[in-house]
Design a protein around this motif. Structure first.
Motif, short mmCIF file in Angstrom:
data_model
loop_
_atom_site.label_atom_id
_atom_site.label_comp_id
_atom_site.label_asym_id
_atom_site.label_seq_id
_atom_site.Cartn_x
_atom_site.Cartn_y
_atom_site.Cartn_z
N TRP A 7 0.84 -1.20 0.00
CA TRP A 7 0.00 0.00 0.00
C TRP A 7 0.88 1.25 0.00
O TRP A 7 0.60 2.20 -0.74
N GLU A 8 1.92 1.24 0.80
CA GLU A 8 2.84 2.37 0.82
C GLU A 8 3.49 2.59 -0.56
O GLU A 8 3.66 3.72 -1.00
N GLN A 9 3.84 1.50 -1.22
CA GLN A 9 4.43 1.60 -2.55
C GLN A 9 3.43 2.09 -3.59
O GLN A 9 3.79 2.86 -4.49
N VAL A 10 2.19 1.66 -3.47
CA VAL A 10 1.15 2.14 -4.40
C VAL A 10 0.94 3.64 -4.22
O VAL A 10 0.89 4.40 -5.19
N VAL A 11 0.87 4.09 -2.97
CA VAL A 11 0.69 5.53 -2.70
C VAL A 11 1.88 6.32 -3.25
O VAL A 11 1.69 7.35 -3.91
N SER A 50 5.02 8.76 -9.29
CA SER A 50 6.20 8.38 -10.07
C SER A 50 5.73 7.67 -11.32
O SER A 50 4.76 6.90 -11.29
N TYR A 51 6.43 7.91 -12.41
CA TYR A 51 5.99 7.37 -13.69
C TYR A 51 7.10 6.58 -14.35
O TYR A 51 8.28 6.86 -14.16
N PRO A 93 1.78 5.20 -14.23
CA PRO A 93 2.16 5.31 -12.82
C PRO A 93 2.80 4.01 -12.33
O PRO A 93 2.31 2.92 -12.62
N LEU A 94 3.90 4.12 -11.61
CA LEU A 94 4.58 2.94 -11.08
C LEU A 94 3.73 2.20 -10.05
O LEU A 94 4.05 1.08 -9.66
#
Length: 168
Positions: A114-118, A123-124, A131-132
Motif C-alpha cells: 500500500w505504501e508503494q502504491v501511494v 512516479s511514472y 504510474p509505477l
C-alpha cells in the motif's frame, strides 16, 4: 462430504477461470512483446523500448495472479518433513502456527505494498509514463488474495488438497 474424485471434478469458480484467462493474456502479451523485440534486434538492429516495460509489467502481474491461483488450488510446494512424522494433534498445531505466520507476512506485505502504491502514483515509468503504482498494485492484490486463502484454509481447518496430492 465430498470425495477427492468429486472435489477434482467440480467446476472451477468463475473468478478462478477469469484469473487463469488473465494469466493466459499476460503470458501471450509477454511472448509477443519479447519475440517482436528479438526479431527487431537481430534482423533490423533496433527494438521497441516500450515493449520491455510492457513485458516487465505483465510478468509482475502474471506472477502475482499465478501465486494466488496456485494457493487456491493448494498447488504450492509443500515441505512435510516435520509434519509427516508427528501426530495429528501436533500436525494441527503446526498448521495453525503456519497460518498465523503466513497471515502476519501477508499483512506486512499488504502494508508495504500500500505504501508503494501511494508513492507510485506520483512516479511514472521512463518510457510509457504509466504510474509505477501499477506494478506495486500487483503485490497488493497478491497479499489480499493470499489472505483470503489463509482465511479459507483456517475456516476449513486445513489447506486445500491439490489434484496431485489427491491421487497419492
Amino acid at each position: 462430504m465430498t470425495t477427492p474424485d468429486q472435489e477434482a471434478k467440480k467446476p472451477k469458480p468463475r473468478i478462478q477461470r477469469m484469473a487463469e484467462a488473465l494469466m493466459v493474456l499476460a503470458l501471450a502479451g509477454m511472448v509477443i512483446a519479447v519475440f517482436v523485440n528479438v526479431v527487431l534486434r537481430y534482423l533490423f538492429h533496433t527494438s521497441i523500448v516500450s515493449y520491455e516495460e510492457v513485458s516487465r509489467l505483465l510478468f509482475v502481474w502474471l506472477v502475482a495472479i499465478g501465486a494466488i491461483v496456485a494457493a487456491f488450488e493448494g498447488a504450492h510446494l509443500g515441505f512435510d518433513l516435520v509434519t509427516s512424522r508427528v501426530g495429528p494433534a501436533t500436525r494441527k498445531a503446526l498448521f495453525w502456527v503456519s497460518q498465523f505466520l503466513i497471515a502476519a507476512c501477508m499483512l506486512m506485505l499488504l502494508w508495504g505494498s500500500w505504501e508503494q502504491v501511494v508513492a507510485g502514483w506520483s512516479s511514472y515509468s521512463t518510457v510509457l509514463g504509466y504510474p509505477l503504482a501499477l506494478g506495486a498494485a500487483a503485490t497488493l492484490v497478491l497479499s489480499v488474495g493470499m489472505l483470503v486463502v489463509v482465511v479459507r484454509d483456517a475456516l476449513r481447518g486445513g489447506p486445500a488438497q491439490s489434484a496431485d496430492a489427491m491421487v497419492e
